[in-house]
Write an enzyme that holds these catalytic residues in place. Structure first.
Site, mmCIF file in Angstrom:
data_model
loop_
_atom_site.group_PDB
_atom_site.id
_atom_site.type_symbol
_atom_site.label_atom_id
_atom_site.label_comp_id
_atom_site.label_asym_id
_atom_site.label_seq_id
_atom_site.Cartn_x
_atom_site.Cartn_y
_atom_site.Cartn_z
ATOM 1 N N GLU A 165 40.525 50.004 31.350
ATOM 2 C CA GLU A 165 41.578 49.075 31.725
ATOM 3 C C GLU A 165 42.762 49.217 30.769
ATOM 4 O O GLU A 165 42.605 49.194 29.545
ATOM 5 C CB GLU A 165 41.060 47.630 31.692
ATOM 6 C CG GLU A 165 42.109 46.548 31.812
ATOM 7 C CD GLU A 165 42.975 46.673 33.048
ATOM 8 O OE1 GLU A 165 44.205 46.482 32.930
ATOM 9 O OE2 GLU A 165 42.440 46.975 34.134
ATOM 10 N N ARG A 223 42.673 33.168 40.169
ATOM 11 C CA ARG A 223 42.341 34.551 39.848
ATOM 12 C C ARG A 223 41.780 34.704 38.436
ATOM 13 O O ARG A 223 40.872 35.507 38.204
ATOM 14 C CB ARG A 223 43.571 35.452 40.015
ATOM 15 C CG ARG A 223 43.844 35.836 41.455
ATOM 16 C CD ARG A 223 45.004 36.799 41.559
ATOM 17 N NE ARG A 223 45.196 37.196 42.952
ATOM 18 C CZ ARG A 223 44.691 38.296 43.496
ATOM 19 N NH1 ARG A 223 43.947 39.092 42.758
ATOM 20 N NH2 ARG A 223 44.910 38.587 44.754
ATOM 21 N N TYR A 243 46.213 26.872 50.060
ATOM 22 C CA TYR A 243 44.830 26.407 50.070
ATOM 23 C C TYR A 243 44.516 25.788 48.716
ATOM 24 O O TYR A 243 45.184 26.064 47.705
ATOM 25 C CB TYR A 243 43.846 27.536 50.385
ATOM 26 C CG TYR A 243 44.022 28.796 49.582
ATOM 27 C CD1 TYR A 243 43.405 28.965 48.331
ATOM 28 C CD2 TYR A 243 44.809 29.846 50.061
ATOM 29 C CE1 TYR A 243 43.565 30.112 47.593
ATOM 30 C CE2 TYR A 243 44.980 31.011 49.325
ATOM 31 C CZ TYR A 243 44.355 31.141 48.091
ATOM 32 O OH TYR A 243 44.524 32.288 47.364
ATOM 33 N N ASP A 300 42.960 48.344 46.980
ATOM 34 C CA ASP A 300 44.393 48.498 47.220
ATOM 35 C C ASP A 300 44.890 49.909 46.928
ATOM 36 O O ASP A 300 45.931 50.316 47.449
ATOM 37 C CB ASP A 300 45.182 47.511 46.355
ATOM 38 C CG ASP A 300 45.143 46.097 46.897
ATOM 39 O OD1 ASP A 300 44.738 45.918 48.061
ATOM 40 O OD2 ASP A 300 45.535 45.168 46.159
#
Length: 396
Positions: free
Chosen positions: A32, A108, A211, A291
């Site tokens: 990462e 998230r 939401y 993605d």
């Protein structure tokens, strides 16, 4: 082979794959770039098709503790609070009974915390910027270090560096729409009807999705989408724009929507991308996920869920005997065959939905609203699919 599978990117797809492989006894190293795990964006909606694989990893209970379960799925027009459609989701338990998992709204950061917390120490390496990937499975870092694996998985998002190894010509395309994001306390939007539901507000040249999130549904995540600007002249990521742009775009909309959108400072403006369908998802020992290979508009709330499905399928295939000892080509071919048609269909449907949500009042909008009453097959088509149906090992 004793080397670890190398995953580039510690987002939702990368961490889901890492955990899925670890559960199947496969060694993993996640690289990462960021020095700390920090998800971009505000929140994510997890539907049953994405949650079932995570439930099989034992993570559902932990996710439910920090999530909100929407009461219903509701569509409304832009001028007032009248419902166009309403489908129960969490209020009567029918969604969970039908699809085998709940529908959750989660911040998230909380989602990534749960995923990262389940990874063994040392699996995720932070501060590792990838500068080059070779089809033979060699990854070069900015530090000069080289990391090699039997398989390298590009899970590095819409602007994937790994994708250029598979197909240098494949690039995400700006869709001519952009979005503003925000998180609002429910107490700050008292005019908003049904704050606990997942709702789409549809209007001319714009729509809003929102939401509830949080363990007590105490906050609302919103995603407001506008046409333009076209062409996009900023960077590939979010760009600051004129103050008041969001408020002006939704002037005259339902008071609850306006109150919600203006309850927090205006966010940067995010360009929305899609990726033209790729004919190949792998090259040599390198393969793509999420993605990086099928960027899609968020209008079916499926980007994260499709990444999780990819991860579950790819993990099953890579854990099979021989897959990492010269069998990767057959694995990649099967992975692409199993995933391409489904992800293409959702990509295409999300793109079409963008235009439908932005119709002005009139006959076309009336026809759209009539069609929304038939959403039940749509829910089944997306939420009811078992991604692992063809790859789940048969119990001995």
């Amino acid at each position: 082979m004793d080397e670890s599978v190398v995953i580039v990117g510690a987002g939702i797809g990368g961490l889901s794959l890492a955990l899925s492989l670890h559960a199947r006894g496969v060694r993993v190293t996640v690289l990462e770039r960021a020095a700390e795990l920090r998800e971009v964006g505000a929140a994510v909606a997890l539907s049953a098709n994405g949650l079932r694989p995570l439930d099989e990893l034992g993570l559902l209970g932990e996710l439910e503790k920090v999530s909100a379960q929407p009461t219903a799925l509701i569509h409304r027009g832009w001028r007032d609070d009248e419902r166009v459609t309403a489908f129960p989701v969490g209020s009567d338990g029918s969604y969970r009974r039908r699809f085998g998992a709940p529908y959750l709204g989660i911040h998230r950061a909380e989602f990534q915390r749960v995923l990262a917390g389940a990874c063994p120490a040392g699996m995720v390496r932070l501060g590792c910027e990838v500068t080059a990937v070779d089809p033979d499975g060699t990854v070069t870092l900015a530090s000069g270090e080289r990391v090699r694996g039997p398989v390298v998985v590009g899970a590095d998002g819409v602007h994937s560096r790994v994708r250029s190894v598979v197909d240098p010509a494949a690039r995400p395309r700006y869709t001519g729409t952009s979005a503003f994001r925000g998180i609002v306390d429910v107490a700050d939007a008292p005019l908003l009807p049904d704050p606990g539901a997942i709702q789409f507000w549809m209007g001319p040249d714009a729509h809003v999705l929102h939401y509830a999130i949080g363990p007590h549904a105490e906050q609302i995540n919103f995603f407001a989408v506008l046409e333009g600007p076209d062409p996009w002249t900023g960077e590939t990521g979010p760009t600051d724009t004129d103050p008041g742009t969001l408020a002006r775009a939704f002037d005259g909309w339902s008071p609850g929507v306006v109150q919600m959108l203006t309850a927090v400072p205006q966010s940067p403006r995010w360009p929305l991308y899609t990726l033209p369908p790729m004919t190949r998802w792998s090259r040599g020992r390198v393969v793509l996920l999420g993605d990086a290979v099928h960027t899609m508009l968020p209008h079916h709330v499926q980007g994260a869920n499709q990444s999780i499905e990819d991860a579950a399928v790819l993990a099953d295939l890579l854990a099979a005997p021989g897959a990492l000892d010269g069998g990767h080509t057959a694995v990649f071919d099967r992975y692409q065959r199993l995933r391409r048609a489904r992800t293409r269909s959702i990509q295409r449907s999300s793109l079409v939905t963008s235009g439908l949500l932005h119709l002005p009042d009139g006959p076309a909008a009336d026809a759209r609203n009539a069609g929304l009453t038939g959403l039940d097959p749509w829910l089944t088509w997306i939420h009811g699919v078992d991604a692992r149906a063809d790859t789940r090992p048969v119990p001995a």
